[in-house]
Structure formats: C-alpha cells, structure tokens
Motif scaffolding. Structure first.
Motif, mmCIF file in Angstrom:
data_model
loop_
_atom_site.group_PDB
_atom_site.id
_atom_site.type_symbol
_atom_site.label_atom_id
_atom_site.label_comp_id
_atom_site.label_asym_id
_atom_site.label_seq_id
_atom_site.Cartn_x
_atom_site.Cartn_y
_atom_site.Cartn_z
ATOM 1 N N LYS A 1 8.949 8.207 4.805
ATOM 2 C CA LYS A 1 9.041 6.750 4.965
ATOM 3 C C LYS A 1 9.836 6.374 6.203
ATOM 4 C CE LYS A 1 12.666 6.418 1.416
ATOM 5 N NZ LYS A 1 12.553 7.839 1.035
ATOM 6 N N GLY A 2 10.912 7.124 6.471
ATOM 7 C CA GLY A 2 11.700 6.846 7.670
ATOM 8 C C GLY A 2 10.887 7.019 8.933
ATOM 9 N N GLN A 3 10.150 8.119 9.019
ATOM 10 C CA GLN A 3 9.320 8.376 10.193
ATOM 11 C C GLN A 3 8.221 7.320 10.343
ATOM 12 O OE1 GLN A 3 9.532 10.956 12.699
ATOM 13 N NE2 GLN A 3 11.569 10.719 11.819
ATOM 14 N N GLU A 4 7.588 6.973 9.218
ATOM 15 C CA GLU A 4 6.512 5.982 9.292
ATOM 16 C C GLU A 4 7.038 4.621 9.742
ATOM 17 O OE1 GLU A 4 3.475 8.035 6.083
ATOM 18 O OE2 GLU A 4 4.613 6.283 5.459
ATOM 19 N N LEU A 5 8.209 4.230 9.243
ATOM 20 C CA LEU A 5 8.762 2.928 9.618
ATOM 21 C C LEU A 5 9.232 2.903 11.067
ATOM 22 C CD1 LEU A 5 10.596 2.054 6.317
ATOM 23 C CD2 LEU A 5 8.603 0.883 7.279
ATOM 24 N N LEU A 6 9.702 4.039 11.571
ATOM 25 C CA LEU A 6 10.093 4.096 12.982
ATOM 26 C C LEU A 6 8.871 4.014 13.894
ATOM 27 C CD1 LEU A 6 12.899 6.811 12.765
ATOM 28 C CD2 LEU A 6 13.210 4.358 13.173
ATOM 29 N N ALA B 1 5.450 -3.205 2.968
ATOM 30 C CA ALA B 1 5.250 -4.099 1.832
ATOM 31 C C ALA B 1 6.082 -3.575 0.665
ATOM 32 C CB ALA B 1 3.774 -4.161 1.453
ATOM 33 N N LEU B 2 6.576 -4.508 -0.135
ATOM 34 C CA LEU B 2 7.356 -4.185 -1.327
ATOM 35 C C LEU B 2 6.677 -4.797 -2.537
ATOM 36 C CD1 LEU B 2 10.914 -5.314 -0.141
ATOM 37 C CD2 LEU B 2 9.982 -2.984 -0.108
ATOM 38 N N LEU C 1 7.633 0.742 -2.296
ATOM 39 C CA LEU C 1 7.653 0.528 -0.849
ATOM 40 C C LEU C 1 6.406 1.166 -0.248
ATOM 41 C CD1 LEU C 1 9.044 -0.122 1.919
ATOM 42 C CD2 LEU C 1 10.057 2.170 1.757
ATOM 43 N N ALA C 2 5.574 0.347 0.381
ATOM 44 C CA ALA C 2 4.368 0.840 1.044
ATOM 45 C C ALA C 2 4.586 0.826 2.551
ATOM 46 C CB ALA C 2 3.169 -0.029 0.683
ATOM 47 N N THR C 3 4.266 1.951 3.180
ATOM 48 C CA THR C 3 4.347 2.100 4.625
ATOM 49 C C THR C 3 3.025 2.685 5.102
ATOM 50 O OG1 THR C 3 5.295 4.324 4.402
ATOM 51 C CG2 THR C 3 6.853 2.490 4.573
ATOM 52 N N PRO D 1 -1.869 4.909 4.681
ATOM 53 C CA PRO D 1 -0.798 4.350 3.859
ATOM 54 C C PRO D 1 -0.160 5.376 2.933
ATOM 55 C CG PRO D 1 -2.922 3.788 2.917
ATOM 56 C CD PRO D 1 -3.200 4.545 4.191
ATOM 57 N N SER D 2 1.068 5.083 2.531
ATOM 58 C CA SER D 2 1.746 5.858 1.488
ATOM 59 C C SER D 2 2.698 4.911 0.763
ATOM 60 C CB SER D 2 2.497 7.056 2.074
ATOM 61 O OG SER D 2 3.472 6.642 2.996
ATOM 62 N N VAL D 3 2.992 5.225 -0.477
ATOM 63 C CA VAL D 3 3.842 4.361 -1.297
ATOM 64 C C VAL D 3 4.758 5.229 -2.147
ATOM 65 C CG1 VAL D 3 2.194 4.165 -3.224
ATOM 66 C CG2 VAL D 3 3.837 2.320 -2.804
ATOM 67 N N ARG D 4 5.966 4.714 -2.408
ATOM 68 C CA ARG D 4 6.925 5.406 -3.253
ATOM 69 C C ARG D 4 7.917 4.373 -3.774
ATOM 70 N NH1 ARG D 4 6.496 4.658 1.596
ATOM 71 N NH2 ARG D 4 6.344 6.768 2.342
#
Length: 196
Positions: free
Chosen positions: A67-72, A78-79, A33-35, A42-45
């Motif tokens: 990831k939660g903070q970045e998506l909010l 991207a997946l 999951l990339a955010t 960017p970051s991915v995990r």
C-alpha cells in the motif's frame, strides 16, 4: 441539491463513529483501504483510522509495504467504513498526501514499545524465509533499543486522504437503502441522493 462544507460532513462522520465505538465489538476504526499501482491494478486491505479532522483521514504504514508503494506511485485512494452492527457504511475517495514528520513522530511515540520494535523488525509485504527470521529481527531490535527512546524509522509514516467524494449509506427494509453522496466543488460540497 444542497451545498455543505466539510465541517458538516466531518461532524456527521464523528457522530456515526461515536455510535460505532459503542456498538462494534472489534475495531470500530477499521476501514477498507483501496489503492492502485501505477498500471491501475487495484488492491484492498483493512487498516485502522488514526485521525479524522478538517484535513482528512489518516492511517500509518511502512512505505515499503504494497500500500505504501502504491500510494507513493499513485496518490489516490478510497476508504470504506462498514459497521455491521449499525447497518451503516461511509465511503471516501480522494487524493493522498504524506503526514508531516512531526505528526508521524507523535503517533509513533504513542504506540506500545513492542509495536515500535515491530516497525523496525518487519520488512512489510516482502517475502520471509520463515517465522524465525521475523523473531530474530524482533530480538535484534529489542536489544538495540533496550534502553531509551525508539526512533521512528524513516520508512514508517502516515498518509492523509484528502476527501473529494463521500457517501453515507444506511440500510433500509427491502434493500431500499438510503444513499447520500457528497462531492467537493469550488463552491463547497454538493449533495445528491442516489438510488439504492
């Protein structure tokens, strides 16, 4: 260039996933999951897919996590599913929305009891003084919820990625791979075959 609907792409995704579930030794539902944060960093995990339907692809997390903070802040993601044993991958890009409370409650209640305790105990992505702090928090919430149901924390829920682009990639000899790219338009999904 052909036009498809998302139902066709979802059916192909499910067929590939079914094959992965037979051949992958660990976590066939694992996806990168990339955010990106509000500044575009960017970051991915790796996370686990929990649902895939006509609305999109769902995973769950702590909203306080990175990831939660970045998506909010920046609701795009991207997946990438990569199944090494099948020599295939699927990439997905799109916007993101929160799942409903009812969806989050249903999934949370399906998790093992210890995982539900863990959702209360972990301040995900924040610095921790040591492992003992986490163990103490687990013990605290295990005692608090020793009997009865464990409610879902308000900060724990899910996100759904609403696909706008998808690519099905298949390994071919001499690195002449097959790449089928789909993009959502007003009239459906257009297909392009890409150079490897």
């Amino acid at each position: 260039m052909t036009v498809k609907n998302f139902t066709d792409l979802l059916a192909e995704f499910r067929a590939w996933m079914a094959e992965a579930e037979k051949s992958e030794p660990n976590d066939p539902t694992a996806m990168a999951l990339a955010t990106a944060d509000k500044d575009g960093q960017p970051s991915v995990r790796m996370v686990l897919l929990k649902a895939a339907d006509e609305r999109g692809f769902v995973f769950y997390t702590n909203f306080g996590s990175q990831k939660g903070q970045e998506l909010l802040e920046n609701p795009k993601a991207a997946l990438c599913f990569h199944w090494k044993s099948l020599r295939r991958q699927i990439r997905v890009q799109g916007t993101v929305e929160k799942v409903t409370d009812a969806e989050a409650d249903a999934y949370f209640n399906s998790r093992p009891r210890d995982s539900r305790i863990g959702a209360w105990a972990s301040q995900q992505s924040r610095p921790m003084e040591g492992r003992f702090k986490l163990e103490a928090e687990v013990a605290k919430y295990a005692a608090k919820y020793a009997l009865g149901d464990i409610p879902r924390p308000d900060y724990w829920s899910g996100f759904r990625i609403l696909p706008e682009r998808m690519e099905f990639w298949r390994d071919r000899p001499f690195r002449l791979h097959e790449r089928r790219h789909y993009e959502k338009t007003d009239s459906g999904w257009t297909e392009s075959i890409l150079f490897p």
